[in-house]
Scaffold this motif. Structure first.
Motif, mmCIF file in Angstrom:
data_model
loop_
_atom_site.group_PDB
_atom_site.id
_atom_site.type_symbol
_atom_site.label_atom_id
_atom_site.label_comp_id
_atom_site.label_asym_id
_atom_site.label_seq_id
_atom_site.Cartn_x
_atom_site.Cartn_y
_atom_site.Cartn_z
ATOM 1 N N VAL A 86 0.833 -1.212 0.000
ATOM 2 C CA VAL A 86 0.000 0.000 0.000
ATOM 3 C C VAL A 86 0.869 1.263 0.000
ATOM 4 C CG1 VAL A 86 -1.860 -1.176 1.276
ATOM 5 C CG2 VAL A 86 -0.212 0.215 2.528
ATOM 6 N N ILE A 87 2.175 1.115 0.213
ATOM 7 C CA ILE A 87 3.045 2.303 0.320
ATOM 8 C C ILE A 87 3.413 2.780 -1.099
ATOM 9 C CG2 ILE A 87 5.234 3.180 1.244
ATOM 10 C CD1 ILE A 87 5.162 0.801 3.271
ATOM 11 N N PRO A 88 2.947 3.964 -1.500
ATOM 12 C CA PRO A 88 3.157 4.405 -2.890
ATOM 13 C C PRO A 88 4.629 4.428 -3.298
ATOM 14 C CG PRO A 88 1.649 5.895 -1.759
ATOM 15 C CD PRO A 88 2.169 4.943 -0.721
ATOM 16 N N ILE A 93 9.145 2.308 -6.683
ATOM 17 C CA ILE A 93 10.488 1.714 -6.802
ATOM 18 C C ILE A 93 10.396 0.348 -7.495
ATOM 19 C CG2 ILE A 93 12.402 0.713 -5.456
ATOM 20 C CD1 ILE A 93 11.673 2.978 -3.321
ATOM 21 N N LEU A 94 9.439 -0.479 -7.055
ATOM 22 C CA LEU A 94 9.327 -1.825 -7.642
ATOM 23 C C LEU A 94 8.822 -1.750 -9.084
ATOM 24 C CD1 LEU A 94 8.083 -3.988 -4.606
ATOM 25 C CD2 LEU A 94 10.420 -3.445 -5.323
ATOM 26 N N THR A 95 7.946 -0.794 -9.355
ATOM 27 C CA THR A 95 7.451 -0.608 -10.732
ATOM 28 C C THR A 95 8.612 -0.298 -11.680
ATOM 29 O OG1 THR A 95 5.262 0.070 -10.023
ATOM 30 C CG2 THR A 95 5.951 0.849 -12.175
ATOM 31 N N ARG A 174 -6.744 -0.536 -1.757
ATOM 32 C CA ARG A 174 -5.710 0.480 -1.513
ATOM 33 C C ARG A 174 -5.842 1.629 -2.514
ATOM 34 N NH1 ARG A 174 -1.730 -3.807 -3.618
ATOM 35 N NH2 ARG A 174 -1.911 -3.402 -5.829
ATOM 36 N N GLN A 175 -5.307 2.796 -2.096
ATOM 37 C CA GLN A 175 -5.438 3.992 -2.947
ATOM 38 C C GLN A 175 -4.487 3.943 -4.127
ATOM 39 O OE1 GLN A 175 -5.236 7.652 -0.757
ATOM 40 N NE2 GLN A 175 -7.470 7.607 -0.797
ATOM 41 N N SER A 176 -3.264 3.428 -3.875
ATOM 42 C CA SER A 176 -2.234 3.461 -4.896
ATOM 43 C C SER A 176 -2.278 2.183 -5.739
ATOM 44 C CB SER A 176 -0.886 3.597 -4.179
ATOM 45 O OG SER A 176 0.160 3.601 -5.071
ATOM 46 N N SER A 177 -2.577 2.338 -7.026
ATOM 47 C CA SER A 177 -2.632 1.204 -7.969
ATOM 48 C C SER A 177 -3.407 0.002 -7.455
ATOM 49 C CB SER A 177 -1.222 0.716 -8.330
ATOM 50 O OG SER A 177 -0.349 1.751 -8.515
ATOM 51 N N PRO A 178 -4.701 0.155 -7.144
ATOM 52 C CA PRO A 178 -5.456 -1.004 -6.653
ATOM 53 C C PRO A 178 -5.619 -2.079 -7.728
ATOM 54 C CG PRO A 178 -6.933 0.807 -7.134
ATOM 55 C CD PRO A 178 -5.545 1.341 -7.333
#
Ligand code: DC
Length: 217
Positions: A86-88, A93-95, A174-178
């Protein structure tokens, strides 16, 4: 050539991704392993799940090439993975690591297959083919139990239904990239399908250039 496969835990996306990768000479990245690798290090180093800065530092040093630790497969690791996912900043970083995997594909591979939660929507929105693989939550929990009985008998007695319901709700909420199907994704429900049927159906949606390469030469 990028094939993006998304879907919830246990729907069969990994099985389909590996099948397509092998059949069509594509390199394969299970992107969940990157989140799991961060989670495992967080657990090993006993880092508090609220310690965002330390978790972000760990995400930076995770390498796509070293994702073979069997502990990555455990449901406990998956559960922490969905919490750190959930941490944007971790996602960003992983993206980047996933995109660099795509950019560095080389012969003999003709392209890549990535599976995860946000491949078609965020990581590779330009993918040539987007599949969203799903199945009922009961079927997914049963499959996970059978899988664990084979690979990790010590965890086999766990009941996965509750874990998967929780993970689904974190991954979709989650808000970031659900977790959500991309607009142009094809959805395949594998609840009533055998592995062979699911793989064949997925294959039928691949771009023609992969299915009939001789016609494009
Ligand atoms: O695919 P998996 O079950 O190994 O993924 C573990 C967790 O990692 C999943 O619950 C959410 C997170 N994840 C993610 O947020 N985005 C991805 N592309 C892949 C996994």
């Amino acid at each position: 050539m990028i094939i993006a496969i998304d879907g919830p835990a246990g729907a069969g996306k990994g099985t389909i991704a590996r099948y397509l990768a092998q059949k069509f000479d594509l390199d394969y990245l299970d992107t969940g392993l990157l989140y799991r690798a961060v989670a495992l290090k967080v657990m090993e180093e006993k880092i508090d799940i609220d310690n965002k800065d330390s978790i972000i530092s760990i995400a930076k040093i995770i390498e796509v090439k070293s994702l073979n630790n069997p502990a990555l497969k455990e449901e406990g690791t998956a559960s922490v993975a969905s919490r750190i996912a959930v941490i944007p900043e971790v996602r960003q970083i992983l993206t980047e690591k996933m995109r660099s995997f795509c950019l560095n594909v080389a012969l003999p591979y003709k392209g890549v297959v990535l599976d995860g939660r946000d491949i078609g929507t965020v990581v590779c929105p330009e993918a040539n083919c987007k599949l969203f693989i799903t199945a009922s939550v009961e079927i997914r929990a049963t499959r996970r139990t059978i899988e664990m009985e084979k690979s990790n008998p010590s965890e086999a007695n766990q009941h996965y239904l509750g874990e998967i319901i929780q993970r689904d709700s974190r991954d979709t909420g989650r808000q970031s990239s659900p977790l959500i199907p991309a607009n142009n994704a094809v959805t395949i429900d594998t609840s009533e399908l055998t592995i062979a049927q699911a793989c064949a159906l997925a294959e039928s949606y691949l771009p023609e250039v992969l299915l009939y390469p001789e016609e494009f030469q």
